[in-house]
Design a protein around this motif. Structure first.
Motif, PDB file in Angstrom:
ATOM      1  N   MET A   1       0.853  -1.191   0.000  1.00 38.18           N
ATOM      2  CA  MET A   1       0.000   0.000   0.000  1.00 38.18           C
ATOM      3  C   MET A   1       0.888   1.240   0.000  1.00 38.18           C
ATOM      4  O   MET A   1       2.007   1.187   0.426  1.00 38.18           O
ATOM      5  CB  MET A   1      -0.910  -0.001   1.239  1.00 38.18           C
ATOM      6  N   GLY A   2       0.335   2.327  -0.475  1.00 40.27           N
ATOM      7  CA  GLY A   2       1.083   3.563  -0.463  1.00 40.27           C
ATOM      8  C   GLY A   2       1.536   3.958  -1.856  1.00 40.27           C
ATOM      9  O   GLY A   2       1.152   3.353  -2.849  1.00 40.27           O
ATOM     10  N   MET A   3       2.387   4.964  -1.888  1.00 38.65           N
ATOM     11  CA  MET A   3       2.766   5.573  -3.158  1.00 38.65           C
ATOM     12  C   MET A   3       4.281   5.688  -3.185  1.00 38.65           C
ATOM     13  O   MET A   3       4.892   6.142  -2.221  1.00 38.65           O
ATOM     14  CB  MET A   3       2.132   6.973  -3.175  1.00 38.65           C
ATOM     15  N   ARG A   4       4.861   5.221  -4.283  1.00 39.72           N
ATOM     16  CA  ARG A   4       6.311   5.291  -4.403  1.00 39.72           C
ATOM     17  C   ARG A   4       6.688   6.608  -5.070  1.00 39.72           C
ATOM     18  O   ARG A   4       6.085   6.998  -6.064  1.00 39.72           O
ATOM     19  CB  ARG A   4       6.798   4.114  -5.241  1.00 39.72           C
ATOM     20  N   VAL A   5       7.702   7.269  -4.510  1.00 42.70           N
ATOM     21  CA  VAL A   5       8.124   8.569  -5.039  1.00 42.70           C
ATOM     22  C   VAL A   5       9.636   8.556  -5.186  1.00 42.70           C
ATOM     23  O   VAL A   5      10.348   8.068  -4.310  1.00 42.70           O
ATOM     24  CB  VAL A   5       7.725   9.714  -4.068  1.00 42.70           C
ATOM     25  N   ARG A   6      10.109   9.108  -6.309  1.00 41.56           N
ATOM     26  CA  ARG A   6      11.551   9.226  -6.514  1.00 41.56           C
ATOM     27  C   ARG A   6      11.917  10.696  -6.304  1.00 41.56           C
ATOM     28  O   ARG A   6      11.411  11.577  -7.007  1.00 41.56           O
ATOM     29  CB  ARG A   6      11.891   8.783  -7.942  1.00 41.56           C
ATOM     30  N   LEU A   7      12.810  10.950  -5.355  1.00 40.80           N
ATOM     31  CA  LEU A   7      13.203  12.334  -5.059  1.00 40.80           C
ATOM     32  C   LEU A   7      14.220  12.815  -6.092  1.00 40.80           C
ATOM     33  O   LEU A   7      14.789  12.018  -6.834  1.00 40.80           O
ATOM     34  CB  LEU A   7      13.776  12.421  -3.643  1.00 40.80           C
ATOM     35  N   ASP A   8      14.475  14.135  -6.109  1.00 40.31           N
ATOM     36  CA  ASP A   8      15.340  14.674  -7.164  1.00 40.31           C
ATOM     37  C   ASP A   8      16.813  14.316  -6.965  1.00 40.31           C
ATOM     38  O   ASP A   8      17.642  14.609  -7.818  1.00 40.31           O
ATOM     39  CB  ASP A   8      15.116  16.181  -7.340  1.00 40.31           C
TER      40      ASP A   8
END
Ligand SMILES: CC(C)(COP(=O)(O)OP(=O)(O)OC[C@H]1O[C@@H](n2cnc3c(N)ncnc32)[C@H](O)[C@@H]1OP(=O)(O)O)[C@@H](O)C(=O)NCCC(=O)NCCS
Length: 169
Positions: A1-8
């Motif tokens: 569950m949740g959302m994967r995010v790639r930081l800069d």
């Protein structure tokens, strides 16, 4: 569950709702924040977290108190950010928002990602504007608030600013 995010900076994180089992992660993460980050988040020196505080922060109802955490994608036991909003008891369409990112990952877009996700959850639950109190000198927080607000009002009160931001429809 949740959302994967790639930081800069390439770091991969997962954003998900906070859980009661996050107490130890939260305690460790808060304990590692610098004095400056603590001052900006709490507008006061380091708070002593009691068991009651930890329960309040992690056992949320998801309706009037909504909180998200960000953990490292490959180390889900490392909490690197937390954001929450708490509905105003007098104005049900308002909520106070607060976000804190671990010192090592500040300035790479995680606060903005958490803020936008908090705003989405808020809108779905009938919140139309966010409020926050922050130091007037806290440029990243001021800018982050402006990004998630459709219309923004700022009241200066000495060293702190009171912000009210209407969420975009
Ligand atoms: C404020 C905070 C949540 C922002 O999260 P973040 O991940 O560091 O910030 P982001 O990378 O998402 O950037 C947010 C904005 O601040 C700007 N910013 C980031 N670091 C900055 C810096 N050192 N100086 C100036 N601007 C900066 C970014 O450019 C961005 O603005 P833009 O979208 O207009 O370009 C985070 O820095 C933090 O935890 N600070 C300490 C606690 C705090 O102040 N909490 C908020 C109190 S309510």
């Amino acid at each position: 569950m949740g959302m994967r995010v790639r930081l800069d900076n390439g770091t991969q994180v997962r954003i998900r709702p906070i859980e009661p089992g996050d107490k130890p992660l939260l305690e460790v993460a808060l304990g590692q924040l610098s004095d400056e980050t603590i001052r900006r988040r709490f507008l006061a020196p380091k708070p002593r977290l009691t068991g009651t505080d930890l329960r309040y922060l992690t056992e949320v109802d998801g309706r009037d108190h909504y909180a998200l955490v960000a953990v490292l994608a490959d180390r889900p036991d490392v909490l690197v950010g937390v954001g929450r909003w708490i509905r105003d008891t007098e104005r049900a369409d308002r909520a106070e928002v607060a976000i804190v990112i671990g010192d090592g990952l500040q300035g790479h877009g995680l606060g903005t990602a958490l803020g936008l996700a908090l705003a989405d959850a808020a809108r779905e639950r009938g919140v139309r504007s966010f409020t926050a109190t922050m130091l007037a000198e806290n440029t990243p927080a001021q800018r982050l608030f402006a990004v998630i607000s459709h219309r923004l009002r700022v009241t200066h009160d000495g060293a702190t600013d009171e912000l009210v931001g209407d969420l975009a429809a």
